[in-house]
Scaffold this motif. Structure first.
Motif, short mmCIF file in Angstrom:
data_model
loop_
_atom_site.label_atom_id
_atom_site.label_comp_id
_atom_site.label_asym_id
_atom_site.label_seq_id
_atom_site.Cartn_x
_atom_site.Cartn_y
_atom_site.Cartn_z
N MET A 1 -33.79 16.70 0.69
CA MET A 1 -33.05 17.27 -0.43
C MET A 1 -33.14 18.80 -0.35
O MET A 1 -34.09 19.35 0.18
CB MET A 1 -33.63 16.78 -1.75
CG MET A 1 -33.55 15.26 -1.93
SD MET A 1 -31.88 14.61 -1.99
CE MET A 1 -31.46 14.87 -3.66
N ILE A 2 -32.11 19.43 -0.91
CA ILE A 2 -32.01 20.88 -0.87
C ILE A 2 -31.45 21.37 -2.21
O ILE A 2 -30.59 20.70 -2.79
CB ILE A 2 -31.12 21.31 0.32
CG1 ILE A 2 -31.14 22.81 0.54
CG2 ILE A 2 -29.72 20.79 0.18
CD1 ILE A 2 -30.47 23.24 1.84
N THR A 3 -31.94 22.49 -2.71
CA THR A 3 -31.46 23.05 -3.97
C THR A 3 -30.46 24.16 -3.66
O THR A 3 -30.76 25.08 -2.90
CB THR A 3 -32.62 23.60 -4.82
OG1 THR A 3 -33.56 22.54 -5.02
CG2 THR A 3 -32.12 24.10 -6.15
N ILE A 4 -29.28 24.03 -4.27
CA ILE A 4 -28.18 24.97 -4.04
C ILE A 4 -27.65 25.44 -5.39
O ILE A 4 -28.05 24.94 -6.43
CB ILE A 4 -27.04 24.31 -3.24
CG1 ILE A 4 -26.46 23.12 -4.03
CG2 ILE A 4 -27.53 23.86 -1.86
CD1 ILE A 4 -25.19 22.54 -3.47
N VAL A 5 -26.73 26.39 -5.36
CA VAL A 5 -25.97 26.77 -6.56
C VAL A 5 -24.51 26.48 -6.27
O VAL A 5 -23.99 26.82 -5.20
CB VAL A 5 -26.17 28.25 -6.93
CG1 VAL A 5 -25.22 28.67 -8.04
CG2 VAL A 5 -27.61 28.49 -7.38
N ILE A 6 -23.85 25.82 -7.22
CA ILE A 6 -22.44 25.47 -7.12
C ILE A 6 -21.67 26.28 -8.16
O ILE A 6 -22.11 26.42 -9.30
CB ILE A 6 -22.22 23.97 -7.38
CG1 ILE A 6 -22.97 23.14 -6.34
CG2 ILE A 6 -20.72 23.63 -7.37
CD1 ILE A 6 -22.95 21.64 -6.63
N LYS A 7 -20.50 26.79 -7.77
CA LYS A 7 -19.61 27.50 -8.71
C LYS A 7 -18.21 26.92 -8.53
O LYS A 7 -17.60 27.07 -7.48
CB LYS A 7 -19.63 29.00 -8.41
CG LYS A 7 -18.54 29.82 -9.12
CD LYS A 7 -18.82 29.97 -10.59
CE LYS A 7 -17.82 30.88 -11.27
NZ LYS A 7 -16.53 30.25 -11.58
N GLU A 8 -17.74 26.23 -9.56
CA GLU A 8 -16.39 25.69 -9.57
C GLU A 8 -15.49 26.69 -10.29
O GLU A 8 -15.95 27.40 -11.20
CB GLU A 8 -16.36 24.35 -10.29
CG GLU A 8 -17.25 23.29 -9.64
CD GLU A 8 -17.37 22.05 -10.48
OE1 GLU A 8 -16.35 21.39 -10.71
OE2 GLU A 8 -18.50 21.75 -10.92
N PRO A 9 -14.20 26.76 -9.94
CA PRO A 9 -13.30 27.70 -10.61
C PRO A 9 -13.27 27.46 -12.12
O PRO A 9 -13.20 26.32 -12.58
CB PRO A 9 -11.93 27.38 -10.00
CG PRO A 9 -12.24 26.78 -8.67
CD PRO A 9 -13.52 26.01 -8.87
N GLY A 10 -13.39 28.55 -12.88
CA GLY A 10 -13.32 28.47 -14.33
C GLY A 10 -14.55 27.91 -15.01
O GLY A 10 -14.55 27.70 -16.22
N LYS A 11 -15.60 27.65 -14.26
CA LYS A 11 -16.83 27.09 -14.83
C LYS A 11 -18.02 27.97 -14.48
O LYS A 11 -17.98 28.75 -13.53
CB LYS A 11 -17.07 25.68 -14.30
CG LYS A 11 -15.99 24.69 -14.71
CD LYS A 11 -16.32 23.30 -14.23
CE LYS A 11 -15.22 22.34 -14.65
NZ LYS A 11 -15.50 20.98 -14.17
N THR A 69 -14.04 25.50 -5.10
CA THR A 69 -15.47 25.41 -5.36
C THR A 69 -16.25 26.08 -4.23
O THR A 69 -15.85 25.99 -3.06
CB THR A 69 -15.88 23.93 -5.47
OG1 THR A 69 -15.18 23.35 -6.58
CG2 THR A 69 -17.38 23.77 -5.70
N VAL A 70 -17.32 26.76 -4.59
CA VAL A 70 -18.20 27.39 -3.60
C VAL A 70 -19.63 26.91 -3.79
O VAL A 70 -20.01 26.48 -4.88
CB VAL A 70 -18.16 28.94 -3.65
CG1 VAL A 70 -16.75 29.45 -3.41
CG2 VAL A 70 -18.71 29.46 -4.96
N ILE A 71 -20.38 27.00 -2.73
CA ILE A 71 -21.81 26.68 -2.73
C ILE A 71 -22.55 27.88 -2.17
O ILE A 71 -22.10 28.47 -1.19
CB ILE A 71 -22.10 25.46 -1.82
CG1 ILE A 71 -21.46 24.19 -2.36
CG2 ILE A 71 -23.60 25.28 -1.63
CD1 ILE A 71 -21.55 23.02 -1.38
N VAL A 72 -23.68 28.22 -2.77
CA VAL A 72 -24.58 29.22 -2.18
C VAL A 72 -25.85 28.49 -1.79
O VAL A 72 -26.44 27.75 -2.59
CB VAL A 72 -24.88 30.38 -3.14
CG1 VAL A 72 -25.88 31.35 -2.51
CG2 VAL A 72 -23.61 31.12 -3.52
#
Length: 100
Positions: A1-11, A69-72
């Motif tokens: 498992m890995i911890t990421i940050v997700i950013k969806e448009p408008g959220k 959507t983007v992931i960091v």
């Protein structure tokens, strides 16, 4: 498992623990991804055909608009790694700053 940050448009961006598997990244992003430099030892992943697919604008970065959507994710050499608990709020703040 890995911890990421997700950013969806408008959220708002959020952290999430996912399986470190290419198929999982493809599912979240909607297809094959490209990597964009983000910060020291971090990388931003986005749909490589996002603009061709006419995905919704998400981030305004110098000289470009990133769509969909983007992931960091953290990086260690050429490998992905979890973002640390200290990195997560900084990444979220940066994504909020560039958010459309």
């Amino acid at each position: 498992m890995i911890t990421i940050v997700i950013k969806e448009p408008g959220k708002a961006p959020y952290s999430k623990e996912i399986e470190d598997d290419l198929e999982v990244y493809h599912q979240i992003l909607g297809g094959y991804f490209e990597a964009v430099g983000f910060d020291k030892n971090q990388i931003l992943l986005c749909d490589e055909e996002g603009k061709l697919k006419d995905l919704e604008p998400n981030l305004l970065v110098p000289g470009d608009v990133i769509v969909g959507t983007v992931i960091v994710v953290g990086t260690e050499g050429e490998e992905f790694r979890s973002l640390t608990p200290e990195e997560i709020p900084i990444v979220i703040k940066q994504l909020n700053y560039y958010s459309l």
